[in-house]
Structures are given as structure tokens and as C-alpha cells.
Design an enzyme around this catalytic site. Structure first.
Site, PDB file in Angstrom:
ATOM      1  N   GLY A  18       0.786  -0.974  -0.091  1.00  0.00           N
ATOM      2  CA  GLY A  18       0.098  -0.037   0.169  1.00  0.00           C
ATOM      3  C   GLY A  18       0.853   1.240   0.071  1.00  0.00           C
ATOM      4  O   GLY A  18       1.728   1.162   0.735  1.00  0.00           O
ATOM      5  N   ARG A  79       0.794  -4.740  -5.450  1.00  0.00           N
ATOM      6  CA  ARG A  79       0.955  -5.965  -4.783  1.00  0.00           C
ATOM      7  C   ARG A  79       1.278  -7.247  -5.775  1.00  0.00           C
ATOM      8  O   ARG A  79       0.272  -7.442  -6.431  1.00  0.00           O
ATOM      9  CB  ARG A  79      -0.385  -6.357  -4.003  1.00  0.00           C
ATOM     10  CG  ARG A  79      -0.922  -4.858  -3.066  1.00  0.00           C
ATOM     11  CD  ARG A  79      -1.893  -5.529  -2.030  1.00  0.00           C
ATOM     12  NE  ARG A  79      -2.359  -4.139  -1.426  1.00  0.00           N
ATOM     13  CZ  ARG A  79      -1.909  -3.523  -0.208  1.00  0.00           C
ATOM     14  NH1 ARG A  79      -0.829  -4.071   0.286  1.00  0.00           N
ATOM     15  NH2 ARG A  79      -2.328  -2.446   0.270  1.00  0.00           N
ATOM     16  N   ASP A 110       4.977  -4.626   6.216  1.00  0.00           N
ATOM     17  CA  ASP A 110       5.788  -6.052   6.640  1.00  0.00           C
ATOM     18  C   ASP A 110       5.581  -7.227   5.253  1.00  0.00           C
ATOM     19  O   ASP A 110       6.741  -7.912   5.110  1.00  0.00           O
ATOM     20  CB  ASP A 110       4.717  -6.707   7.731  1.00  0.00           C
ATOM     21  CG  ASP A 110       3.130  -6.652   7.436  1.00  0.00           C
ATOM     22  OD1 ASP A 110       2.862  -6.073   6.360  1.00  0.00           O
ATOM     23  OD2 ASP A 110       2.323  -7.062   8.260  1.00  0.00           O
ATOM     24  N   THR A 133       4.231   2.571   5.359  1.00  0.00           N
ATOM     25  CA  THR A 133       2.764   2.085   5.489  1.00  0.00           C
ATOM     26  C   THR A 133       1.857   3.038   6.187  1.00  0.00           C
ATOM     27  O   THR A 133       2.615   3.623   7.395  1.00  0.00           O
ATOM     28  CB  THR A 133       2.649   0.631   5.915  1.00  0.00           C
ATOM     29  OG1 THR A 133       1.246   0.462   6.223  1.00  0.00           O
ATOM     30  CG2 THR A 133       3.519   0.452   7.107  1.00  0.00           C
ATOM     31  N   ASP A 135      -0.317   2.094   8.142  1.00  0.00           N
ATOM     32  CA  ASP A 135      -1.068   1.335   9.240  1.00  0.00           C
ATOM     33  C   ASP A 135      -0.353   1.246  10.705  1.00  0.00           C
ATOM     34  O   ASP A 135      -0.597   1.154  11.897  1.00  0.00           O
ATOM     35  CB  ASP A 135      -0.860  -0.105   8.895  1.00  0.00           C
ATOM     36  CG  ASP A 135      -2.245  -0.434   7.987  1.00  0.00           C
ATOM     37  OD1 ASP A 135      -2.675   0.470   7.557  1.00  0.00           O
ATOM     38  OD2 ASP A 135      -2.284  -1.657   7.488  1.00  0.00           O
ATOM     39  N   ASP A 137       2.206  -0.707  11.474  1.00  0.00           N
ATOM     40  CA  ASP A 137       2.110  -1.983  12.196  1.00  0.00           C
ATOM     41  C   ASP A 137       3.222  -2.613  12.371  1.00  0.00           C
ATOM     42  O   ASP A 137       3.453  -3.964  12.104  1.00  0.00           O
ATOM     43  CB  ASP A 137       1.096  -2.818  11.667  1.00  0.00           C
ATOM     44  CG  ASP A 137       1.262  -2.820  10.075  1.00  0.00           C
ATOM     45  OD1 ASP A 137       1.947  -2.213   9.685  1.00  0.00           O
ATOM     46  OD2 ASP A 137       0.265  -3.806   9.628  1.00  0.00           O
ATOM     47  N   ARG A 179      -5.949  -2.968   8.483  1.00  0.00           N
ATOM     48  CA  ARG A 179      -6.355  -4.467   8.293  1.00  0.00           C
ATOM     49  C   ARG A 179      -6.198  -5.227   9.561  1.00  0.00           C
ATOM     50  O   ARG A 179      -7.225  -5.970  10.136  1.00  0.00           O
ATOM     51  CB  ARG A 179      -5.484  -4.938   7.188  1.00  0.00           C
ATOM     52  CG  ARG A 179      -6.351  -5.542   6.149  1.00  0.00           C
ATOM     53  CD  ARG A 179      -5.446  -6.240   5.050  1.00  0.00           C
ATOM     54  NE  ARG A 179      -4.058  -5.541   4.983  1.00  0.00           N
ATOM     55  CZ  ARG A 179      -3.647  -5.419   3.763  1.00  0.00           C
ATOM     56  NH1 ARG A 179      -4.285  -5.731   2.717  1.00  0.00           N
ATOM     57  NH2 ARG A 179      -2.397  -4.929   3.918  1.00  0.00           N
TER      58      ARG A 179
HETATM   59  N1  LIG Z   1       5.034 -14.035   1.864  1.00  0.00           N
HETATM   60  C1  LIG Z   1       5.763 -13.534   0.912  1.00  0.00           C
HETATM   61  N2  LIG Z   1       6.359 -13.973   0.247  1.00  0.00           N
HETATM   62  C2  LIG Z   1       6.845 -13.273  -0.794  1.00  0.00           C
HETATM   63  N3  LIG Z   1       6.571 -12.142  -1.217  1.00  0.00           N
HETATM   64  C3  LIG Z   1       5.658 -11.415  -0.143  1.00  0.00           C
HETATM   65  C4  LIG Z   1       5.067 -12.086   0.791  1.00  0.00           C
HETATM   66  N4  LIG Z   1       4.157 -11.368   1.390  1.00  0.00           N
HETATM   67  C5  LIG Z   1       4.163 -10.212   0.694  1.00  0.00           C
HETATM   68  N5  LIG Z   1       5.043 -10.273  -0.360  1.00  0.00           N
HETATM   69  C6  LIG Z   1       5.361  -9.226  -1.688  1.00  0.00           C
HETATM   70  O1  LIG Z   1       5.134  -7.983  -0.799  1.00  0.00           O
HETATM   71  C7  LIG Z   1       4.094  -7.268  -1.502  1.00  0.00           C
HETATM   72  C8  LIG Z   1       3.674  -6.132  -0.669  1.00  0.00           C
HETATM   73  O2  LIG Z   1       2.937  -6.987   0.535  1.00  0.00           O
HETATM   74  P1  LIG Z   1       1.700  -6.461   1.257  1.00  0.00           P
HETATM   75  O3  LIG Z   1       1.247  -7.287   2.272  1.00  0.00           O
HETATM   76  O4  LIG Z   1       0.651  -6.179   0.089  1.00  0.00           O
HETATM   77  O5  LIG Z   1       1.895  -4.922   1.547  1.00  0.00           O
HETATM   78  P2  LIG Z   1       2.926  -4.447   2.716  1.00  0.00           P
HETATM   79  O6  LIG Z   1       4.255  -4.338   2.305  1.00  0.00           O
HETATM   80  O7  LIG Z   1       2.687  -2.800   2.688  1.00  0.00           O
HETATM   81  O8  LIG Z   1       2.589  -4.889   4.125  1.00  0.00           O
HETATM   82  C9  LIG Z   1       3.195  -8.355  -1.952  1.00  0.00           C
HETATM   83  O9  LIG Z   1       2.284  -7.838  -3.048  1.00  0.00           O
HETATM   84  C10 LIG Z   1       4.264  -9.566  -2.437  1.00  0.00           C
HETATM   85  O10 LIG Z   1       4.500  -9.489  -3.861  1.00  0.00           O
HETATM   86  O1  LIG Z   2      -5.510  -0.615  -1.260  1.00  0.00           O
HETATM   87  P1  LIG Z   2      -5.678  -2.056  -0.888  1.00  0.00           P
HETATM   88  O2  LIG Z   2      -4.963  -2.848  -1.678  1.00  0.00           O
HETATM   89  O3  LIG Z   2      -7.347  -2.262  -1.024  1.00  0.00           O
HETATM   90  O4  LIG Z   2      -5.323  -2.339   0.690  1.00  0.00           O
HETATM   91  C1  LIG Z   2      -5.998  -1.476   1.693  1.00  0.00           C
HETATM   92  C2  LIG Z   2      -5.127  -1.898   2.993  1.00  0.00           C
HETATM   93  O5  LIG Z   2      -3.993  -1.235   2.683  1.00  0.00           O
HETATM   94  C3  LIG Z   2      -3.678  -0.434   3.874  1.00  0.00           C
HETATM   95  O6  LIG Z   2      -3.916   0.705   3.572  1.00  0.00           O
HETATM   96  C4  LIG Z   2      -2.070  -0.302   4.146  1.00  0.00           C
HETATM   97  O7  LIG Z   2      -1.657  -1.765   4.177  1.00  0.00           O
HETATM   98  P2  LIG Z   2      -0.516  -2.054   3.938  1.00  0.00           P
HETATM   99  O8  LIG Z   2       0.687  -1.263   4.279  1.00  0.00           O
HETATM  100  O9  LIG Z   2       0.061  -3.498   4.720  1.00  0.00           O
HETATM  101  O10 LIG Z   2      -0.218  -2.180   2.338  1.00  0.00           O
HETATM  102  C5  LIG Z   2      -4.222  -1.049   5.038  1.00  0.00           C
HETATM  103  O11 LIG Z   2      -4.819  -0.237   6.184  1.00  0.00           O
HETATM  104  C6  LIG Z   2      -5.757  -1.513   4.086  1.00  0.00           C
HETATM  105  O12 LIG Z   2      -6.641  -2.614   4.746  1.00  0.00           O
HETATM  106 MG   LIG Z   3       1.225  -4.608   5.733  1.00  0.00          MG
END
Ligand SMILES: Nc1ncnc2c1ncn2[C@@H]1O[C@H](COP(=O)(O)OP(=O)(O)O)[C@@H](O)[C@H]1O
Ligand SMILES: O=P(O)(O)OC[C@H]1O[C@](O)(COP(=O)(O)O)[C@@H](O)[C@@H]1O
Ligand SMILES: [Mg+2]
Length: 331
Positions: A18, A79, A110, A133, A135, A137, A179
Site C-alpha cells: 500500500g 501487490r 511487513d 505504510t 498502518d 504496524d 487491516r
Molecule cells: N510471504 C511472502 N512471500 C513473498 N513475497 C511476499 C510475501 N508477502 C508479501 N510479499 C510481497 O510483498 C508485496 C507487498 O506486501 P503487502 O502485504 O501487500 O503490503 P505491505 O508491504 O505494505 O505490507 C506483495 O504484493 C508481495 O509481492
Molecule cells: O489498497 P488496498 O489494496 O485495497 O489495501 C487496503 C489496505 O492497505 C492499507 O491501507 C495499508 O496496508 P499495507 O501497508 O500493509 O499495504 C491497509 O490499512 C488497508 O487494509
Molecule cells: Mg502490511
């Protein structure tokens, strides 16, 4: 010339997951710090998808002009489902090799850090993370880049809702992002004088919520705001509104889901400064030979946290904040 002990010549930078306000300020800091240390910096577009599909551009100090105040991410984010697979990560490593990139700065949350760690374990690509992010978190930093801006955006929106809630004697359930985390909800709830705040980290019950309403009635309150984190376990805002209306048919209940406005906008000063400091720290961390850590800020000092800890450990919700909210809202 400043010292570049690790002799890195080419560093890649990407934004992933995000988007969050301040990611651009972090990008600017990474690019300019690379230039300061005579390192070529490569911007990877569309997060991990850009690594897989070879969307890479060389960035110099002027490429990041006029960015410090801009929301979103100029590199774009994604993502990436493909990056979750071993095959996808192999393709990513091939692109990295092709361009001679020796290390990455990953600006994300994360999930992005989990992906970067896998890339390191499987393909040996060193990296440092910057927590980006809304969040908040992520363990190892007091604040993530974008969180402060999101708080201010939410507070401004809820203030406006309060105007109309008061005018009509209404009860508003307002859903904010998070989330799995209640940091945005808890802090904006306090900042906007919410009657109750529902977050995933706390065990809330509908009876507790009704008790808040009963108490508010006794105190003569005529309108109320309930801030609900997206990930709250008690149920979504629409169900909560429905149950409330069933219990209190006399209430005029409304729901607002703030949604993605929380992710946009020009970053606050706090986010710009945080992003700038972490961007410099990340590049200097790589130069100093650090790997697989996150550059964070604790008590105003740069701290490097092993990425596994940043992902797995959780910033605890401060119970004092819950107490403050309870004391102030029940009077
Ligand atoms: N368990 C995982 N293994 C490999 N790549 C991952 C994994 N989790 C997340 N990623 C990669 O990182 C991207 C971003 O993670 P996401 O959880 O969507 O957002 P954020 O980094 O903000 O928490 C994912 O779309 C994916 O490409
Ligand atoms: O924009 P998307 O893909 O609908 O995701 C929404 C989610 O992304 C966030 O804005 C940020 O989460 P991440 O930083 O983990 O991507 C959350 O608060 C929300 O639940
Ligand atoms: Mg996240």
C-alpha cells in the site's frame, strides 16, 4: 569524497504494498544519498512486478526534484502475486543481475519485507527496509512513513462528520483503515473525541458498546462518533450500525467508510523528516555492510532492527491511550 566502505556501485530502490504519504520523500533521500556516496541509483517501478518485468530507470538527484511534498509514490507500487512464488523471485534476481544492481532499498510494509527476505535467502540479494505504510504496524520504529499524514487526514474528515452529527443528533460509525492494526483508529479516536473506539487488538463486546451509549444518554449527549478499525473483530461498521439501531430504535444512525482518502495527500512535516532521515540511514546502512534490517526511528534516534523482528514482533497498543480515551469519553 565521503567513505563508501562496502564499495557498492549500484543500488536499486522500490516502493511496494500500500502506498503511503512520504514514500516520495524517502525515495528522494535514497537517490540523493546514493549520489552523495558516488553510487548509481536505480528506481524499480511497480514494486516487485518491476523487478520481474524489468521496469528499471536510473535516477539522479534531479530526477527526484519537486517530490518531497508529493503524496503517492512516483515509482508506483504494486501487490505482486508473482513475486510470492519462487519462480517470480528467480526472474526478479535475473533482472537485478542484468543491471548489475548489488543491493536494494525496499520501502514498504511487513509483506514487502517478507518478500525481500525471501529474495535474500534464495538469491543472495542484500537489502535494507524503510517502513512505509499508513498502518504503523511494524516493530522497530515508533512511526512508519505515512502514518502521521493518515492520522491528520482522518482527524480532518472526522471533524467534518462531527459538524453534521451534532447538527442532526446522530450516531456515526466511522471505519478507518488498519487491516490488522488499530493505531490509526485509537489515535484519531482520541484526537476527535470519539465516544468509543473499536480496534482488533482489544476484545470488544457489543455489550460494552451499548454501555457506552447508555452512559452517553445519561450524561445528556445527543450525538456520538464511534471509530472502528477496518480489522476490528466485533464486526464491520454496517453490522454494528444495524445492531445499534435494533437496540436503540430512537437513534438516527449513519455509517461512513473513509477508505482510500486516508492513503493520499501531501505528507506532513513529521513524515517528510522521518522519510528523509530513514532514506539517508538506509543507504548508509548498506554502505556500512548491514543487511536484512529495517531502518527505523526510536525516541528520535535511528535504529536498525533485524527484518524478522520487524515483521514478526508487534508494536503493542499502549494501554494508557485506551485509558485516556475511556476517561475522557465517559464524562
Ligand atoms: N510471504 C511472502 N512471500 C513473498 N513475497 C511476499 C510475501 N508477502 C508479501 N510479499 C510481497 O510483498 C508485496 C507487498 O506486501 P503487502 O502485504 O501487500 O503490503 P505491505 O508491504 O505494505 O505490507 C506483495 O504484493 C508481495 O509481492
Ligand atoms: O489498497 P488496498 O489494496 O485495497 O489495501 C487496503 C489496505 O492497505 C492499507 O491501507 C495499508 O496496508 P499495507 O501497508 O500493509 O499495504 C491497509 O490499512 C488497508 O487494509
Ligand atoms: Mg502490511
Amino acid at each position: 569524497m565521503p567513505e563508501n566502505n562496502n564499495k557498492y556501485k549500484k543500488i536499486g530502490v522500490l516502493t511496494s504494498g500500500g502506498d503511503s504519504p512520504g514514500m516520495n520523500a524517502a525515495l528522494r533521500a535514497v537517490v540523493r544519498t546514493c549520489n552523495y556516496y558516488d553510487i548509481n541509483c536505480y528506481g524499480i517501478r511497480m514494486g516487485y512486478d518491476g523487478l520481474i518485468n524489468d521496469h528499471i530507470v536510473e535516477l539522479g538527484p534531479r530526477s527526484v526534484k519537486n517530490l518531497i511534498n508529493k503524496g503517492g509514490t512516483e515509482l508506483k507500487s504494486a501487490r505482486s502475486e508473482e513475486f510470492r512464488t519462487v519462480e517470480g523471485r528467480k526472474k526478479a534476481a535475473e533482472t537485478i543481475k542484468k543491471h548489475g544492481i548489488e543491493a536494494l532499498v525496499v520501502i514498504g510494509g511487513d509483506g514487502s519485507f517478507t518478500g525481500a527476505m525471501k529474495l535474500y535467502e534464495e538469491q543472495g540479494v542484500p537489502f535494507i527496509g524503510i517502513p512505509g505504510t499508513i498502518d504503523n504496524d511494524i516493530f522497530g520504529t515508533d512511526y512508519t512513513v505515512g502514518y502521521d499524514t493518515a492520522l491528520n487526514t482522518v482527524a480532518e474528515a472526522i471533524d467534518k462528520i462531527r459538524d453534521t452529527a451534532t447538527s442532526h443528533n446522530r450516531v456515526f460509525f466511522i471505519e478507518v483503515m488498519g487491516r490488522d492494526a488499530g493505531f490509526i483508529a485509537l489515535n484519531t479516536g482520541i484526537a476527535t473525541g470519539a465516544l468509543d473506539i473499536l480496534i482488533p487488538e482489544e476484545k470488544d463486546s457489543i455489550e460494552d458498546l451499548f454501555q457506552s451509549f447508555d452512559n452517553a444518554k445519561k450524561k445528556g449527549k445527543t450525538s456520538s462518533i464511534i471509530v472502528v478499525a477496518e480489522g476490528d473483530k466485533l464486526g464491520g461498521v454496517y453490522d454494528l450500525a444495524k445492531f445499534t439501531k435494533m437496540k436503540y430504535p430512537e437513534f438516527d444512525v449513519r455509517v461512513t467508510v473513509l477508505g482510500h482518502i486516508q492513503r493520499g495527500g501531501s505528507p506532513t512535516v513529521a513524515d517528510r523528516v522521518l522519510a528523509s532521515r530513514l532514506g539517508v540511514a538506509a543507504v548508509e546502512g548498506l554502505i556500512d555492510g548491514r543487511c536484512c534490517v529495517m531502518a527505523g526511528m526510536q525516541s528520535s534516534k535511528i535504529v536498525f532492527t533485524p527484518i524478522e523482528e520487524a515483521i514478526k514482533k508487534h508494536n503493542e497498543i499502549d494501554k494508557e491511550l485506551i485509558k485516556v480515551s475511556n476517561i475522557l469519553s465517559m464524562q
